[in-house]
Design a protein around this motif. Sequence first.
Motif, PDB file in Angstrom:
ATOM      1  N   ALA A 146     -28.576  -8.661 -19.096  1.00 32.58           N
ATOM      2  CA  ALA A 146     -28.602  -9.040 -20.507  1.00 32.58           C
ATOM      3  C   ALA A 146     -29.124 -10.456 -20.655  1.00 32.58           C
ATOM      4  O   ALA A 146     -28.728 -11.353 -19.909  1.00 32.58           O
ATOM      5  CB  ALA A 146     -27.201  -8.936 -21.119  1.00 32.58           C
ATOM      6  N   VAL A 147     -30.029 -10.653 -21.607  1.00 36.55           N
ATOM      7  CA  VAL A 147     -30.534 -11.977 -21.954  1.00 36.55           C
ATOM      8  C   VAL A 147     -30.085 -12.248 -23.392  1.00 36.55           C
ATOM      9  O   VAL A 147     -30.490 -11.540 -24.314  1.00 36.55           O
ATOM     10  CB  VAL A 147     -32.067 -12.054 -21.841  1.00 36.55           C
ATOM     11  N   ILE A 148     -29.244 -13.251 -23.563  1.00 35.97           N
ATOM     12  CA  ILE A 148     -28.687 -13.553 -24.883  1.00 35.97           C
ATOM     13  C   ILE A 148     -29.567 -14.599 -25.552  1.00 35.97           C
ATOM     14  O   ILE A 148     -29.682 -15.726 -25.090  1.00 35.97           O
ATOM     15  CB  ILE A 148     -27.239 -14.081 -24.784  1.00 35.97           C
ATOM     16  N   GLY A 149     -30.177 -14.215 -26.669  1.00 38.58           N
ATOM     17  CA  GLY A 149     -31.062 -15.129 -27.381  1.00 38.58           C
ATOM     18  C   GLY A 149     -32.376 -14.461 -27.710  1.00 38.58           C
ATOM     19  O   GLY A 149     -32.830 -13.565 -26.988  1.00 38.58           O
ATOM     20  N   VAL A 150     -32.984 -14.887 -28.810  1.00 38.16           N
ATOM     21  CA  VAL A 150     -34.264 -14.312 -29.236  1.00 38.16           C
ATOM     22  C   VAL A 150     -35.237 -15.434 -29.593  1.00 38.16           C
ATOM     23  O   VAL A 150     -35.829 -15.453 -30.673  1.00 38.16           O
ATOM     24  CB  VAL A 150     -34.084 -13.313 -30.402  1.00 38.16           C
ATOM     25  N   GLY A 151     -35.381 -16.365 -28.661  1.00 35.95           N
ATOM     26  CA  GLY A 151     -36.367 -17.427 -28.781  1.00 35.95           C
ATOM     27  C   GLY A 151     -37.408 -17.294 -27.687  1.00 35.95           C
ATOM     28  O   GLY A 151     -37.377 -16.350 -26.887  1.00 35.95           O
ATOM     29  N   ASN A 152     -38.330 -18.240 -27.631  1.00 33.21           N
ATOM     30  CA  ASN A 152     -39.413 -18.142 -26.655  1.00 33.21           C
ATOM     31  C   ASN A 152     -38.944 -18.233 -25.215  1.00 33.21           C
ATOM     32  O   ASN A 152     -39.533 -17.614 -24.323  1.00 33.21           O
ATOM     33  CB  ASN A 152     -40.466 -19.223 -26.930  1.00 33.21           C
ATOM     34  N   VAL A 153     -37.878 -19.011 -24.951  1.00 35.35           N
ATOM     35  CA  VAL A 153     -37.374 -19.088 -23.577  1.00 35.35           C
ATOM     36  C   VAL A 153     -36.810 -17.734 -23.161  1.00 35.35           C
ATOM     37  O   VAL A 153     -37.051 -17.255 -22.049  1.00 35.35           O
ATOM     38  CB  VAL A 153     -36.318 -20.200 -23.432  1.00 35.35           C
ATOM     39  N   ALA A 154     -36.064 -17.098 -24.057  1.00 37.45           N
ATOM     40  CA  ALA A 154     -35.545 -15.766 -23.760  1.00 37.45           C
ATOM     41  C   ALA A 154     -36.686 -14.787 -23.495  1.00 37.45           C
ATOM     42  O   ALA A 154     -36.612 -13.963 -22.564  1.00 37.45           O
ATOM     43  CB  ALA A 154     -34.674 -15.269 -24.915  1.00 37.45           C
ATOM     44  N   ASP A 156     -39.649 -15.502 -22.327  1.00 43.69           N
ATOM     45  CA  ASP A 156     -40.203 -15.822 -21.007  1.00 43.69           C
ATOM     46  C   ASP A 156     -39.362 -15.198 -19.900  1.00 43.69           C
ATOM     47  O   ASP A 156     -39.891 -14.600 -18.947  1.00 43.69           O
ATOM     48  CB  ASP A 156     -40.257 -17.331 -20.798  1.00 43.69           C
ATOM     49  N   VAL A 157     -38.051 -15.365 -20.003  1.00 42.55           N
ATOM     50  CA  VAL A 157     -37.148 -14.825 -18.984  1.00 42.55           C
ATOM     51  C   VAL A 157     -37.275 -13.311 -18.907  1.00 42.55           C
ATOM     52  O   VAL A 157     -37.371 -12.722 -17.815  1.00 42.55           O
ATOM     53  CB  VAL A 157     -35.693 -15.243 -19.296  1.00 42.55           C
ATOM     54  N   VAL A 158     -37.292 -12.666 -20.056  1.00 41.65           N
ATOM     55  CA  VAL A 158     -37.428 -11.215 -20.114  1.00 41.65           C
ATOM     56  C   VAL A 158     -38.742 -10.778 -19.468  1.00 41.65           C
ATOM     57  O   VAL A 158     -38.787  -9.812 -18.690  1.00 41.65           O
ATOM     58  CB  VAL A 158     -37.351 -10.727 -21.571  1.00 41.65           C
ATOM     59  N   ARG A 159     -39.803 -11.473 -19.793  1.00 40.70           N
ATOM     60  CA  ARG A 159     -41.119 -11.093 -19.270  1.00 40.70           C
ATOM     61  C   ARG A 159     -41.172 -11.209 -17.744  1.00 40.70           C
ATOM     62  O   ARG A 159     -41.713 -10.324 -17.062  1.00 40.70           O
ATOM     63  CB  ARG A 159     -42.199 -11.970 -19.922  1.00 40.70           C
ATOM     64  N   VAL A 160     -40.609 -12.291 -17.206  1.00 37.01           N
ATOM     65  CA  VAL A 160     -40.610 -12.460 -15.749  1.00 37.01           C
ATOM     66  C   VAL A 160     -39.755 -11.383 -15.086  1.00 37.01           C
ATOM     67  O   VAL A 160     -40.124 -10.837 -14.039  1.00 37.01           O
ATOM     68  CB  VAL A 160     -40.110 -13.869 -15.375  1.00 37.01           C
ATOM     69  N   LEU A 161     -38.630 -11.033 -15.695  1.00 40.83           N
ATOM     70  CA  LEU A 161     -37.790  -9.971 -15.147  1.00 40.83           C
ATOM     71  C   LEU A 161     -38.491  -8.616 -15.205  1.00 40.83           C
ATOM     72  O   LEU A 161     -38.291  -7.764 -14.326  1.00 40.83           O
ATOM     73  CB  LEU A 161     -36.478  -9.891 -15.936  1.00 40.83           C
ATOM     74  N   ALA A 162     -39.296  -8.411 -16.240  1.00 45.44           N
ATOM     75  CA  ALA A 162     -39.928  -7.107 -16.446  1.00 45.44           C
ATOM     76  C   ALA A 162     -41.177  -6.906 -15.599  1.00 45.44           C
ATOM     77  O   ALA A 162     -41.512  -5.775 -15.229  1.00 45.44           O
ATOM     78  CB  ALA A 162     -40.269  -6.927 -17.918  1.00 45.44           C
ATOM     79  N   LYS A 163     -41.874  -7.973 -15.288  1.00 44.98           N
ATOM     80  CA  LYS A 163     -43.130  -7.848 -14.552  1.00 44.98           C
ATOM     81  C   LYS A 163     -42.893  -7.543 -13.069  1.00 44.98           C
ATOM     82  O   LYS A 163     -41.830  -7.826 -12.520  1.00 44.98           O
ATOM     83  CB  LYS A 163     -43.953  -9.138 -14.676  1.00 44.98           C
ATOM     84  N   THR A 164     -43.919  -7.004 -12.440  1.00 47.57           N
ATOM     85  CA  THR A 164     -43.861  -6.814 -10.988  1.00 47.57           C
ATOM     86  C   THR A 164     -44.221  -8.121 -10.298  1.00 47.57           C
ATOM     87  O   THR A 164     -44.872  -8.999 -10.880  1.00 47.57           O
ATOM     88  CB  THR A 164     -44.846  -5.733 -10.530  1.00 47.57           C
ATOM     89  N   ALA A 165     -43.804  -8.249  -9.053  1.00 51.44           N
ATOM     90  CA  ALA A 165     -44.172  -9.431  -8.282  1.00 51.44           C
ATOM     91  C   ALA A 165     -45.686  -9.527  -8.123  1.00 51.44           C
ATOM     92  O   ALA A 165     -46.257 -10.624  -8.129  1.00 51.44           O
ATOM     93  CB  ALA A 165     -43.496  -9.386  -6.910  1.00 51.44           C
ATOM     94  N   GLU A 166     -46.338  -8.393  -8.034  1.00 58.65           N
ATOM     95  CA  GLU A 166     -47.799  -8.400  -7.878  1.00 58.65           C
ATOM     96  C   GLU A 166     -48.476  -9.001  -9.107  1.00 58.65           C
ATOM     97  O   GLU A 166     -49.478  -9.712  -8.994  1.00 58.65           O
ATOM     98  CB  GLU A 166     -48.300  -6.978  -7.630  1.00 58.65           C
TER      99      GLU A 166
END
Length: 434
Positions: A146-154, A156-166
């Motif tokens: 869970a990522v609490i917050g709906v700003g740009n930092v949140a 960013d965190v979501v995007r890094v968690l969602a992307k593959t390492a490749e």
Amino acid sequence: MSLRVAIVGSGPAGIYTAEALMKQASGDVEVDVLERLPTPYGLVRYGVAPDHTSIKSIAGYLRGVLELPNVRFLGGVELGKDIDVADLLDCYDAVVYCTGAMVDRRMGIPGEDLPGSVAATDFVNWYCGHPDMPADRFVLDSSEVAVIGVGNVAVDVVRVLAKTAEELRATDVPEEVLTRLAESKVKAIHMIGRRGPEHAKFTLKELRELGELANADVYVRPEECVADVTAASRQVRGNVEVLQSWAARGPVGRPRRLDVRFWMRPVEILGDGRVEALKLERTRLTEGRVVGTGEFETIPVGMVLRSVGYRSVPLPGVPFSEATMTVPNEAGRIQGRDREFVAGWLKRGPTGVIGTNKSDAAETVRTLLADLAGREPVRQADLDTVLASRGVLPITYEHWLAIEAAEAALAKSLDRGERVKLVGLAAMLHASGR
């Protein structure tokens, strides 16, 4: 005799302050930019997501300021440890504090201190290679986060968690961190906002990037993104339109799932010894305030990342207001102090974008130059001599360039983009030749 100014902090606020001094001063001015880390650029290096290369390019502009003839970068010098305020006032005609907002706000709910409940800033520092954050700090062994917050930092965190390492391989993410991202067991990411979509703080460009993720389906509940935006700004209308378009589309079977939630607030983090679930309460607005409805929902998560705002921390010997989490000031002049000034988030709070610091710094410099106009220099010591007497060897700009070169060489050896960040102070100091 030239004016000599110390700037504490080498992020955008500090470097823009140095630039403003060079442009506004009518006579000669010498500026030392002091930084506790071996590396400059602050948030640009350690806060901007690695896949946002266009924003990270601001470092090229900041580099130009540090390379001006009368500007020096002195890394590895920490206020309160290596020097104090009295030292700075002895060595300089004026001091400007520009240390930003480095700490996440807390949610103030039960279970917040359980292992697995962490500040989003810690996670950002981790994937950005901040030397304060060990590469083994995070193990992504939970299937749901869970990522609490709906700003740009949140976002960013979501995007890094969602992307593959490749997908992140060509960025400057440290190799050790990339390995852990490749081993991630995360399958579902819940991004949670207390208010409605019209109140979210992310910008349209960043939001749209989530809808373009190749590795994650995005889910939005139609009933949670209903909003009257007829009188709203273009930005808000755009955000709501994007979210409503996501609510109308179905999944296509990507490996990960991003669940964007609104009108839900965390009320408790549950777990026996570590995070196991997050209890949420449905919310509504009553007279402009968020209130609970008594309708609860529990989601099974093994990690909670809070991104609900940021605050500055007091500097040793510098006035600080716990109420505003800033240094009390008037147009950058610290209240009740002579020859001491402030700029950036430490001055105004965590508002605006990176570029906002430029006009903010210009205001502080105008105040500084007006205050010092016509005064005779009062400094009576030399910082280099003071540091040498204490065995402190600063990291110079040339040492920083050596660190940059080592990171470029590492990237080449790993066949990874333009640079790969070194991890830890020891590796940076070794690369610098210090």
